[in-house]
Enzyme design. Sequence first.
Site, PDB file in Angstrom:
ATOM      1  N   SER A 141      55.191  56.117  32.667  1.00 46.11           N
ATOM      2  CA  SER A 141      54.741  57.573  32.805  1.00 46.11           C
ATOM      3  C   SER A 141      55.798  58.452  31.864  1.00 46.11           C
ATOM      4  O   SER A 141      56.672  57.823  31.202  1.00 46.11           O
ATOM      5  CB  SER A 141      55.269  58.064  34.305  1.00 46.11           C
ATOM      6  OG  SER A 141      55.355  59.610  34.423  1.00 46.11           O
ATOM      7  N   HIS A 142      55.277  59.601  31.756  1.00 47.85           N
ATOM      8  CA  HIS A 142      56.263  60.628  30.864  1.00 47.85           C
ATOM      9  C   HIS A 142      57.522  61.099  31.537  1.00 47.85           C
ATOM     10  O   HIS A 142      58.353  61.523  31.150  1.00 47.85           O
ATOM     11  CB  HIS A 142      55.619  61.710  30.407  1.00 47.85           C
ATOM     12  CG  HIS A 142      54.422  61.443  29.284  1.00 47.85           C
ATOM     13  ND1 HIS A 142      53.151  60.603  29.566  1.00 47.85           N
ATOM     14  CD2 HIS A 142      54.418  61.924  28.102  1.00 47.85           C
ATOM     15  CE1 HIS A 142      52.752  60.508  28.297  1.00 47.85           C
ATOM     16  NE2 HIS A 142      53.303  60.924  27.582  1.00 47.85           N
ATOM     17  N   SER A 143      57.292  60.838  33.032  1.00 49.68           N
ATOM     18  CA  SER A 143      58.421  61.139  33.921  1.00 49.68           C
ATOM     19  C   SER A 143      59.096  60.118  34.301  1.00 49.68           C
ATOM     20  O   SER A 143      58.544  59.223  35.350  1.00 49.68           O
ATOM     21  CB  SER A 143      58.086  62.071  34.845  1.00 49.68           C
ATOM     22  OG  SER A 143      58.988  62.392  35.982  1.00 49.68           O
TER      23      SER A 143
END
Length: 131
Positions: free
Chosen positions: A10-12
């Site tokens: 994920s980007h997070s």
Amino acid sequence: MSNVGIVLVSHSHELVKGLHALLEQIQPEVPIAIAGGTESGDIGTDVFAIKKAIEEVYSEKGVALFFDLGSAQLSAEMAIELLDNMQQIQLVDAPLVEGSYVAVVESGCGSPLHEVVAVAEGVRNLNKMNH
């Protein structure tokens, strides 16, 4: 008996950290690794973190790799290209949360990689059936 490994990209970091905690409660014996955010803690993906996550959970049963956005998919593809002699790594075209949830259950049942991926990708059709 080993199970198919699951990698969450994920980007997070916080998103995959929370999802990992949920999935670990569902099937604690399934190997799960995460790669979220950048090394500096920003939003984004890191090819080398993804490569490391794959290596952490890799076995002869293979790895199902989930991602949140298109650029995460590109980073995952680059990470896979960096791996030597690792077969059976498959990107999964499924929603990150729902897909990885059913994949962890299927992996915990001892299913092979192709079945884990098929069940996860089948989740895409559930929303279409309800509308």
